[in-house]
Design a protein around this motif. Structure first.
Motif, PDB file in Angstrom:
ATOM      1  N   GLY A 378       0.809  -1.209   0.000  1.00 46.75           N
ATOM      2  CA  GLY A 378       0.000   0.000   0.000  1.00 46.75           C
ATOM      3  C   GLY A 378       0.846   1.264   0.000  1.00 46.75           C
ATOM      4  N   VAL A 379       0.280   2.331  -0.493  1.00 46.06           N
ATOM      5  CA  VAL A 379       0.943   3.634  -0.509  1.00 46.06           C
ATOM      6  C   VAL A 379       0.212   4.549   0.481  1.00 46.06           C
ATOM      7  CG1 VAL A 379       1.572   5.656  -1.874  1.00 46.06           C
ATOM      8  CG2 VAL A 379       1.654   3.375  -2.905  1.00 46.06           C
ATOM      9  N   TYR A 380       0.905   4.939   1.526  1.00 41.88           N
ATOM     10  CA  TYR A 380       0.292   5.755   2.572  1.00 41.88           C
ATOM     11  C   TYR A 380       1.100   7.043   2.724  1.00 41.88           C
ATOM     12  CZ  TYR A 380      -2.029   1.377   3.754  1.00 41.88           C
ATOM     13  OH  TYR A 380      -2.771   0.212   3.705  1.00 41.88           O
ATOM     14  N   THR A 381       0.424   8.134   2.993  1.00 42.55           N
ATOM     15  CA  THR A 381       1.079   9.422   3.167  1.00 42.55           C
ATOM     16  C   THR A 381       0.782   9.964   4.565  1.00 42.55           C
ATOM     17  OG1 THR A 381      -0.824  10.588   2.236  1.00 42.55           O
ATOM     18  CG2 THR A 381       0.966   9.979   0.714  1.00 42.55           C
ATOM     19  N   VAL A 382       1.642  10.855   5.014  1.00 39.79           N
ATOM     20  CA  VAL A 382       1.408  11.561   6.275  1.00 39.79           C
ATOM     21  C   VAL A 382       0.894  12.953   5.940  1.00 39.79           C
ATOM     22  CG1 VAL A 382       2.466  12.481   8.368  1.00 39.79           C
ATOM     23  CG2 VAL A 382       3.209  10.269   7.467  1.00 39.79           C
ATOM     24  N   LYS A 383      -0.273  13.295   6.476  1.00 39.33           N
ATOM     25  CA  LYS A 383      -0.893  14.583   6.178  1.00 39.33           C
ATOM     26  C   LYS A 383      -0.988  15.448   7.426  1.00 39.33           C
ATOM     27  CE  LYS A 383      -3.907  13.203   2.312  1.00 39.33           C
ATOM     28  NZ  LYS A 383      -5.305  13.184   1.836  1.00 39.33           N
ATOM     29  N   LEU A 384      -0.937  16.729   7.204  1.00 40.99           N
ATOM     30  CA  LEU A 384      -1.266  17.702   8.242  1.00 40.99           C
ATOM     31  C   LEU A 384      -2.381  18.556   7.681  1.00 40.99           C
ATOM     32  CD1 LEU A 384      -0.413  18.667  11.082  1.00 40.99           C
ATOM     33  CD2 LEU A 384       0.908  20.456   9.952  1.00 40.99           C
ATOM     34  N   GLY A 385      -3.589  18.327   8.151  1.00 41.40           N
ATOM     35  CA  GLY A 385      -4.739  18.938   7.511  1.00 41.40           C
ATOM     36  C   GLY A 385      -4.922  18.323   6.133  1.00 41.40           C
ATOM     37  N   GLN A 386      -4.942  19.150   5.112  1.00 45.17           N
ATOM     38  CA  GLN A 386      -5.088  18.661   3.735  1.00 45.17           C
ATOM     39  C   GLN A 386      -3.741  18.566   3.019  1.00 45.17           C
ATOM     40  OE1 GLN A 386      -8.108  17.594   2.664  1.00 45.17           O
ATOM     41  NE2 GLN A 386      -8.743  18.089   4.769  1.00 45.17           N
ATOM     42  N   ARG A 387      -2.683  18.872   3.722  1.00 48.76           N
ATOM     43  CA  ARG A 387      -1.362  18.903   3.097  1.00 48.76           C
ATOM     44  C   ARG A 387      -0.645  17.572   3.272  1.00 48.76           C
ATOM     45  NH1 ARG A 387       1.383  23.545   6.264  1.00 48.76           N
ATOM     46  NH2 ARG A 387       3.169  22.944   4.982  1.00 48.76           N
ATOM     47  N   ILE A 388      -0.130  17.047   2.163  1.00 48.85           N
ATOM     48  CA  ILE A 388       0.717  15.854   2.223  1.00 48.85           C
ATOM     49  C   ILE A 388       2.138  16.318   2.498  1.00 48.85           C
ATOM     50  CG2 ILE A 388       1.630  13.903   0.927  1.00 48.85           C
ATOM     51  CD1 ILE A 388      -0.944  13.870  -0.687  1.00 48.85           C
ATOM     52  N   LEU A 389       2.737  15.778   3.546  1.00 47.87           N
ATOM     53  CA  LEU A 389       4.052  16.245   3.967  1.00 47.87           C
ATOM     54  C   LEU A 389       5.164  15.495   3.246  1.00 47.87           C
ATOM     55  CD1 LEU A 389       3.459  16.589   7.799  1.00 47.87           C
ATOM     56  CD2 LEU A 389       3.124  18.278   6.005  1.00 47.87           C
ATOM     57  N   ALA A 390       6.212  16.215   2.939  1.00 46.56           N
ATOM     58  CA  ALA A 390       7.380  15.609   2.299  1.00 46.56           C
ATOM     59  C   ALA A 390       8.091  14.707   3.303  1.00 46.56           C
ATOM     60  CB  ALA A 390       8.329  16.699   1.813  1.00 46.56           C
ATOM     61  N   PRO A 391       8.725  13.637   2.824  1.00 44.19           N
ATOM     62  CA  PRO A 391       9.465  12.737   3.731  1.00 44.19           C
ATOM     63  C   PRO A 391      10.499  13.483   4.571  1.00 44.19           C
ATOM     64  CG  PRO A 391       9.240  11.740   1.567  1.00 44.19           C
ATOM     65  CD  PRO A 391       8.732  13.143   1.435  1.00 44.19           C
ATOM     66  N   ARG A 392      11.072  14.541   4.023  1.00 39.92           N
ATOM     67  CA  ARG A 392      12.093  15.294   4.748  1.00 39.92           C
ATOM     68  C   ARG A 392      11.545  15.877   6.050  1.00 39.92           C
ATOM     69  NH1 ARG A 392      14.959  16.969   7.670  1.00 39.92           N
ATOM     70  NH2 ARG A 392      16.561  18.593   7.538  1.00 39.92           N
ATOM     71  N   VAL A 393      10.297  16.320   6.037  1.00 40.51           N
ATOM     72  CA  VAL A 393       9.691  16.890   7.238  1.00 40.51           C
ATOM     73  C   VAL A 393       9.504  15.816   8.306  1.00 40.51           C
ATOM     74  CG1 VAL A 393       7.630  18.007   8.170  1.00 40.51           C
ATOM     75  CG2 VAL A 393       8.553  18.724   5.957  1.00 40.51           C
ATOM     76  N   VAL A 394       8.978  14.670   7.902  1.00 42.88           N
ATOM     77  CA  VAL A 394       8.761  13.578   8.859  1.00 42.88           C
ATOM     78  C   VAL A 394      10.092  13.089   9.419  1.00 42.88           C
ATOM     79  CG1 VAL A 394       7.803  11.261   9.147  1.00 42.88           C
ATOM     80  CG2 VAL A 394       6.654  12.904   7.652  1.00 42.88           C
ATOM     81  N   GLU A 395      11.112  12.994   8.568  1.00 45.17           N
ATOM     82  CA  GLU A 395      12.440  12.583   9.034  1.00 45.17           C
ATOM     83  C   GLU A 395      12.988  13.575  10.057  1.00 45.17           C
ATOM     84  OE1 GLU A 395      14.764  12.330   5.526  1.00 45.17           O
ATOM     85  OE2 GLU A 395      13.690  10.577   4.723  1.00 45.17           O
ATOM     86  N   ALA A 396      12.756  14.863   9.807  1.00 43.40           N
ATOM     87  CA  ALA A 396      13.234  15.885  10.731  1.00 43.40           C
ATOM     88  C   ALA A 396      12.560  15.764  12.094  1.00 43.40           C
ATOM     89  CB  ALA A 396      12.986  17.273  10.141  1.00 43.40           C
ATOM     90  N   VAL A 397      11.271  15.444  12.084  1.00 40.53           N
ATOM     91  CA  VAL A 397      10.548  15.284  13.345  1.00 40.53           C
ATOM     92  C   VAL A 397      11.087  14.090  14.125  1.00 40.53           C
ATOM     93  CG1 VAL A 397       8.299  14.781  14.372  1.00 40.53           C
ATOM     94  CG2 VAL A 397       8.474  16.419  12.508  1.00 40.53           C
ATOM     95  N   TRP A 398      11.308  12.967  13.439  1.00 40.03           N
ATOM     96  CA  TRP A 398      11.872  11.800  14.118  1.00 40.03           C
ATOM     97  C   TRP A 398      13.274  12.097  14.636  1.00 40.03           C
ATOM     98  CZ3 TRP A 398       9.744   7.829  16.247  1.00 40.03           C
ATOM     99  CH2 TRP A 398       8.523   7.349  15.781  1.00 40.03           C
ATOM    100  N   GLY A 399      14.057  12.832  13.858  1.00 39.00           N
ATOM    101  CA  GLY A 399      15.391  13.211  14.311  1.00 39.00           C
ATOM    102  C   GLY A 399      15.337  14.092  15.543  1.00 39.00           C
ATOM    103  N   PHE A 400      14.383  15.023  15.544  1.00 37.72           N
ATOM    104  CA  PHE A 400      14.228  15.900  16.706  1.00 37.72           C
ATOM    105  C   PHE A 400      13.845  15.093  17.941  1.00 37.72           C
ATOM    106  CE2 PHE A 400      11.785  18.502  19.608  1.00 37.72           C
ATOM    107  CZ  PHE A 400      12.559  19.642  19.710  1.00 37.72           C
ATOM    108  N   PHE A 401      12.904  14.178  17.776  1.00 39.26           N
ATOM    109  CA  PHE A 401      12.465  13.353  18.899  1.00 39.26           C
ATOM    110  C   PHE A 401      13.630  12.527  19.464  1.00 39.26           C
ATOM    111  CE2 PHE A 401      10.696   9.332  20.550  1.00 39.26           C
ATOM    112  CZ  PHE A 401       9.902   9.826  21.562  1.00 39.26           C
ATOM    113  N   ALA A 402      14.447  11.959  18.583  1.00 39.13           N
ATOM    114  CA  ALA A 402      15.588  11.170  19.033  1.00 39.13           C
ATOM    115  C   ALA A 402      16.590  12.037  19.791  1.00 39.13           C
ATOM    116  CB  ALA A 402      16.265  10.506  17.835  1.00 39.13           C
TER     117      ALA A 402
END
Length: 483
Positions: A378-402
Motif C-alpha cells: 500500500g501507498v500511505y502518506t502523512v498529512k497535516l490537515g489537507q497537506r501531504i508532507l514531504a518525507p524530509r519533514v517527517v524525518e526531521a521530526v523523528w530526528g528531533f524526537f531522538a
C-alpha cells in the motif's frame, strides 16, 4: 562564519537588554524598597560589556547566513542569561550565590519557572518585578525565534510554518523582513498581556500583581510574586482567567495573526495543531477532574473542577503555576501531567515541550507504519490537515524526537550521578527540559536544596528545551565549524 558580524549584533543586543534593567530601578524608586542600586550597577556593567563587544566590530554589516543564525541564537540566549543574573547577585536583599543567581536568571529568561528563592513575597518590589519581566522578555524572544528564525533553520519540522508565518521568509539568510514579522508579533503579545493584566485587576489583584502575573502568564512562565503562586489569591475567577490566557498563549501566534488579519475565528479550528491541542487539554481536564472526584480531594464539585482544570492546563502547557500541592495528589495525576508537559503547547507559541505538531506527526507516522505492516504494497502518506508532507519533514521530526530523548537521558544520568533520587532526577529533567518549572520529589516546590552541579546541569537543560535542542547540538558537530 561571519564572527565579527555576529559579535556586532550580539553587542547591540546586550546594550538593548541593558535597558530592560531600568524599569525595575524605577519600580524601586516608586516603592522606596532600596533595590535600585543593584539594577543601576548591573545596567552600567552590561552596557559597558555590550559596547566592548560591539565597538571593534561596528563596521561589519554583511548579511548573516543560516549557519551564523545558529551561533547567534545560542550566544544570544546564553550571554543574556549571564547578563541577567547580575542584579540578582548584586542585590543585598537577595543573598544568592553565583550558581543560584544564574539558575534564577536562566529559569526566568527561558520561561521555565523553577526557582531557588524562598519567601518570595518578602522581596523588594523591584526584584519581584524583574523576575516577572525576565519571563515576559523570554516569552517574546522565543516567539520571534520560533516564528521568524527556526523555520529557516529547519529545526525538526518547524519548516512546516515557513509558508504560513506572517511575513515572507523564503530565502536562506536572516533578512530585514524578520523585523516586520517581529513587529506584528509584538502587537499581539503586548495586546494579550494588557488584556490579561486588566482581567486580573478586575478579578481582585492589585495592579502590581496583575501586571506581574500577566507577564508570566502570557510567557507561559510560572513565576509568581508569592511562594503560594496563584493559590495565594484563592480565587476561582483568577484561576479561570489564568487558564484562558494560558491556552491562548500556548497556541501558534501565526494562527493568532491569521485570525486577526482575516477577522474570523475560523482560523483556529481550521488549524489541525490547534484542534489537537484543544482536544488534548479537554481530555486532560476531564481525566484529572474524574480522578480528584473519585478520591474526594475537594469538598465540592465546583472547586474540584476549577482546581482540576487549572492544574491540568497549567502543568500540561508548561506554565507551572500552582494553586495547591498537586504532587500530593494520587501519584497517577502528577506523573500524567508531567508526561503531558512533554507535549506542551503549539509550535511558535510561548509554551515548552516537544510541541503538539511534532507529537501529532509522530502519531500519524506510527499509524502509517502499522498500515504498512498490514498492507506492505500500500501507498500511505502523512498529512497535516489537507497537506501531504514531504518525507524530509517527517524525518526531521523523528530526528528531533531522538535528539530530545538523548538529551533527556544524558541530563537525567548526570543528575543521578550528583546523588539525586530517581523520582527527583526524572521530574527535574522533565521540568527543565520542557521549561515547566515545578517537579516532583525534592523539587516539587523549590530547587534550592539540590547540589550546585545539578543546578548547572538543569540550566543546560533549560537552554536545550528553549532552543529546540538541534540549535545547540549543531554547534557540537565538526561540520558546523568547517569553513
Amino acid at each position: 562564519m561571519r564572527l565579527r558580524g555576529i559579535f556586532r549584533i550580539l553587542g547591540l543586543l546586550i546594550c538593548l537588554f541593558s535597558a530592560t534593567l531600568l524599569p525595575p530601578a524605577v519600580v524601586a524608586v516608586i516603592y522606596e524598597d532600596g533595590g535600585g542600586m543593584a539594577f543601576m550597577l548591573a545596567f552600567a556593567v552590561s552596557i559597558l560589556l555590550g559596547f566592548v563587544v560591539w565597538y571593534p566590530n561596528r563596521h561589519q554589516t554583511t548579511d548573516l547566513k543560516v549557519r551564523d543564525g545558529f551561533l547567534l541564537t545560542v550566544l544570544f540566549w546564553t550571554v543574556l542569561g549571564m547578563v541577567g543574573f547580575m542584579p540578582l547577585w548584586f542585590a543585598e536583599e537577595l543573598p544568592l550565590s553565583v550558581t543560584d543567581a544564574v539558575f534564577e536568571s536562566f529559569s526566568g529568561l527561558t520561561t521555565t519557572g523553577a526557582t531557588v528563592i524562598q519567601g518570595i513575597e518578602h522581596l523588594p518590589h523591584s526584584i519581584l518585578f524583574y523576575r516577572q519581566q525576565l519571563q515576559w522578555l523570554g516569552g517574546m524572544g522565543i516567539i520571534v525565534l520560533a516564528v521568524a528564525i527556526l523555520p529557516m533553520l529547519g529545526i525538526g519540522g518547524m519548516q512546516l510554518y515557513r509558508t504560513e508565518i506572517p511575513g515572507p521568509l523564503k530565502d536562506a539568510k536572516l533578512t530585514p523582513r524578520i523585523a516586520d514579522t517581529a513587529k506584528h508579533l509584538w502587537y499581539i503579545y503586548v495586546a494579550l498581556t494588557a488584556a490579561c493584566a486588566i482581567a486580573y485587576k478586575l478579578a481582585g489583584m492589585s495592579w502590581f500583581d496583575a501586571i506581574g502575573h500577566s507577564f508570566s502568564t502570557i510567557a507561559v512562565g510560572g513565576f509568581s510574586t508569592y511562594d503560594a503562586s496563584m493559590g495565594y489569591f484563592d480565587s476561582s475567577t483568577i484561576n479561570t482567567i489564568c487558564v484562558v490566557f494560558l491556552l491562548l498563549s500556548s497556541m501558534n501566534f501565526a494562527v493568532h495573526y491569521a485570525s486577526l488579519t482575516g477577522r474570523t475565528a475560523r482560523s483556529y479550528w481550521n488549524d489541525p495543531e490547534v484542534r489537537a491541542f484543544l482536544l488534548i487539554q479537554l481530555a486532560l481536564v476531564l481525566i484529572v477532574f474524574a480522578t480528584v472526584l473519585l478520591h474526594n480531594i475537594f469538598s465540592d464539585v465546583g472547586t474540584a473542577f476549577n482546581q482540576a482544570m487549572f492544574q491540568a492546563v497549567s502543568i500540561s502547557t508548561t506554565a507551572g503555576f500552582a494553586t495547591t500541592n498537586f504532587s500530593a495528589w494520587p501519584l497517577f495525576l502528577p506523573i500524567l501531567l508531567v508526561f503531558a508537559s512533554f507535549i506542551g503547547g503549539c509550535a511558535s507559541s510561548t509554551a515548552g515541550g516537544l510541541k503538539v505538531v511534532r507529537v501529532l506527526l509522530l502519531f500519524r507516522q506510527g499509524v502509517r507504519e502499522l498500515n504498512r505492516l498490514v498492507h506492505p504494497a500500500g501507498v500511505y502518506t502523512v498529512k497535516l490537515g489537507q497537506r501531504i508532507l514531504a518525507p524530509r519533514v517527517v524525518e526531521a521530526v523523528w530526528g528531533f524526537f531522538a535528539a530530545y530523548a538523548l538529551v533527556f537521558v544524558v541530563i537525567m544520568l548526570g543528575l543521578l550521578a550528583t546523588g539525586m533520587d530517581d523520582l527527583t532526577a526524572f521530574s527535574a529533567t522533565a521540568a527543565c527540559l520542557n521549561n515547566l518549572g515545578p517537579g516532583l520529589g525534592d523539587v516539587a516546590a523549590n530547587y534550592s536544596d539540590i547540589p550546585d552541579t545539578a543546578k548547572w546541569l538543569l540550566v543546560i537543560a533549560m537552554l536545550f528545551g528553549r532552543l529546540e535542542v538541534f540549535t545547540i547540538l549543531v554547534l557540537l558537530t565538526p561540520t558546523f565549524w568547517r569553513s
